[in-house]
Structure formats: C-alpha cells, structure tokens
Write a protein that holds these residues in place. Structure first.
Motif, PDB file in Angstrom:
ATOM      1  N   ASP A  59      31.954  -0.419  27.007  1.00 54.31           N
ATOM      2  CA  ASP A  59      30.233  -1.450  27.065  1.00 54.31           C
ATOM      3  C   ASP A  59      30.647  -2.590  26.473  1.00 54.31           C
ATOM      4  O   ASP A  59      29.759  -3.057  26.611  1.00 54.31           O
ATOM      5  CB  ASP A  59      28.656  -0.637  26.498  1.00 54.31           C
ATOM      6  CG  ASP A  59      28.153   0.337  27.565  1.00 54.31           C
ATOM      7  OD1 ASP A  59      28.336  -0.092  28.639  1.00 54.31           O
ATOM      8  OD2 ASP A  59      27.386   1.168  26.800  1.00 54.31           O
ATOM      9  N   ASP A  60      31.924  -2.804  25.911  1.00 56.22           N
ATOM     10  CA  ASP A  60      32.289  -4.042  25.278  1.00 56.22           C
ATOM     11  C   ASP A  60      32.252  -5.609  26.207  1.00 56.22           C
ATOM     12  O   ASP A  60      31.653  -6.385  25.668  1.00 56.22           O
ATOM     13  CB  ASP A  60      33.554  -4.431  24.876  1.00 56.22           C
ATOM     14  CG  ASP A  60      34.132  -2.960  23.826  1.00 56.22           C
ATOM     15  OD1 ASP A  60      33.271  -3.146  22.864  1.00 56.22           O
ATOM     16  OD2 ASP A  60      35.181  -3.338  23.210  1.00 56.22           O
ATOM     17  N   HIS A  61      31.944  -5.003  27.752  1.00 56.95           N
ATOM     18  CA  HIS A  61      31.460  -6.167  27.888  1.00 56.95           C
ATOM     19  C   HIS A  61      30.501  -7.233  28.765  1.00 56.95           C
ATOM     20  O   HIS A  61      30.585  -8.067  28.846  1.00 56.95           O
ATOM     21  CB  HIS A  61      31.969  -5.890  29.844  1.00 56.95           C
ATOM     22  CG  HIS A  61      32.056  -4.783  30.217  1.00 56.95           C
ATOM     23  ND1 HIS A  61      31.501  -3.596  29.940  1.00 56.95           N
ATOM     24  CD2 HIS A  61      30.147  -5.235  31.409  1.00 56.95           C
ATOM     25  CE1 HIS A  61      30.182  -3.294  30.465  1.00 56.95           C
ATOM     26  NE2 HIS A  61      29.795  -3.730  31.666  1.00 56.95           N
ATOM     27  N   LEU A  62      30.076  -6.084  28.202  1.00 55.77           N
ATOM     28  CA  LEU A  62      28.619  -6.879  28.350  1.00 55.77           C
ATOM     29  C   LEU A  62      28.344  -7.655  26.806  1.00 55.77           C
ATOM     30  O   LEU A  62      27.952  -8.979  27.085  1.00 55.77           O
ATOM     31  CB  LEU A  62      27.354  -5.829  27.947  1.00 55.77           C
ATOM     32  CG  LEU A  62      27.099  -4.990  28.676  1.00 55.77           C
ATOM     33  CD1 LEU A  62      26.113  -3.214  28.293  1.00 55.77           C
ATOM     34  CD2 LEU A  62      26.674  -5.259  30.286  1.00 55.77           C
ATOM     35  N   GLU A  63      28.601  -7.798  25.765  1.00 56.44           N
ATOM     36  CA  GLU A  63      28.809  -8.596  24.889  1.00 56.44           C
ATOM     37  C   GLU A  63      29.778 -10.030  25.034  1.00 56.44           C
ATOM     38  O   GLU A  63      29.388 -11.026  24.831  1.00 56.44           O
ATOM     39  CB  GLU A  63      29.069  -7.986  23.305  1.00 56.44           C
ATOM     40  CG  GLU A  63      29.328  -8.696  21.847  1.00 56.44           C
ATOM     41  CD  GLU A  63      30.016  -8.108  20.210  1.00 56.44           C
ATOM     42  OE1 GLU A  63      30.224  -8.962  19.906  1.00 56.44           O
ATOM     43  OE2 GLU A  63      29.440  -5.982  21.248  1.00 56.44           O
ATOM     44  N   VAL A  64      31.077  -9.867  25.979  1.00 54.36           N
ATOM     45  CA  VAL A  64      31.514 -10.569  25.764  1.00 54.36           C
ATOM     46  C   VAL A  64      30.947 -11.793  27.238  1.00 54.36           C
ATOM     47  O   VAL A  64      31.042 -12.742  27.011  1.00 54.36           O
ATOM     48  CB  VAL A  64      33.039 -10.127  26.823  1.00 54.36           C
ATOM     49  CG1 VAL A  64      34.593 -10.482  27.081  1.00 54.36           C
ATOM     50  CG2 VAL A  64      33.872  -9.561  25.371  1.00 54.36           C
TER      51      VAL A  64
END
Length: 144
Positions: free
Chosen positions: A105-110
C-alpha cells in the motif's frame, strides 16, 4: 536496505517525447532500469492508461500500473521526467511525468506526497524549469 523512493537516477530533465505511449514507456523504463519494477510493469502502465487517463491537470500525468501489476513491483519508487515542450495526452499538454511503483500500500502515501507537491502551481514551474536533478529532489523533500 530499501532503495530511496526518488534518487537522481530516477529523474530525467528536458526530454523530448512525441506521444503519450512514448512518454509512458520512457517513464516506466526508468523504474525498470533502476530495479523498482519488472519490465512487464510498463505494459500494465499502458493498460491503465487505456482504462482511465493518468493526466491529472496542471501539466501533470502520473502513469502507474493496474491493480494486478503489483506482483511486478519489487521496490516502491517514483520516476520524474520533465518535458518542457510538452507531450499530448489526449488533447492535454503534459510537461511533468511522475511514474509510480508502489509495493503493497506504499503507493497511497507516495501519491499523497506527490499530490501535495504538484498541487502548487509554483512547484510545477520550478520542476519544469529545474536546472538540476537535486532541485527536483529538494522540492519533493520539502513535503513531509
């Protein structure tokens, strides 16, 4: 040790690109070359573009893979490409391409960080006119 999300190797300044497909491939290739994604991810970026445009307004497009492309992502990372003369995204001019590969789910923060940076028109101008890769990294690092 995890790779940095945005390093100098992930940035290309003053690039000439002629088509949306060429722009997406170029942006994705940076992620492939630097070990963030497998080459199959680029096809998923192109597939995503057919489903819904990644043009975000303000001269910005954020190409990224489809949901099922997650297995092609090895590390979270972004690529930034400036195209001062612009490239046509279905009638919209894009001068900044930000390719995204998010592990889990890193893409959400990025994405939220990128959205904050690119929501400022002043930052758009600074990025398009950046004279160095360090300048672009500084602009993104200012947001925490």
């Amino acid at each position: 040790m995890a790779k940095e999300i945005l390093g100098e190797d992930n940035i290309e300044l003053n690039v000439e690109l002629n088509t949306k497909e060429e722009a997406i491939r170029f942006t994705g290739e940076i992620l492939v070359e630097n070990g963030y994604v497998e080459s199959s991810y680029i096809d998923k970026m192109l597939e995503r573009e057919k489903v819904t445009s990644t043009y975000m307004g303000n001269y910005v497009a954020i190409p990224h893979g489809t949901e099922d492309a997650k297995s092609s992502v090895m590390e979270t990372g972004i690529s930034v490409v400036t195209v001062p003369h612009g490239v046509d995204f279905d009638g919209n001019v894009v001068k900044i391409l930000v390719g995204i590969a998010g592990k889990g789910d890193d893409h959400l923060e990025v994405l939220s960080k990128i959205a904050i940076v690119l929501s400022e028109e002043e930052n758009i101008d600074k990025i398009v006119n950046a004279g160095s890769k360090e300048e672009i990294i500084r602009i993104f690092d200012e947001v925490n």
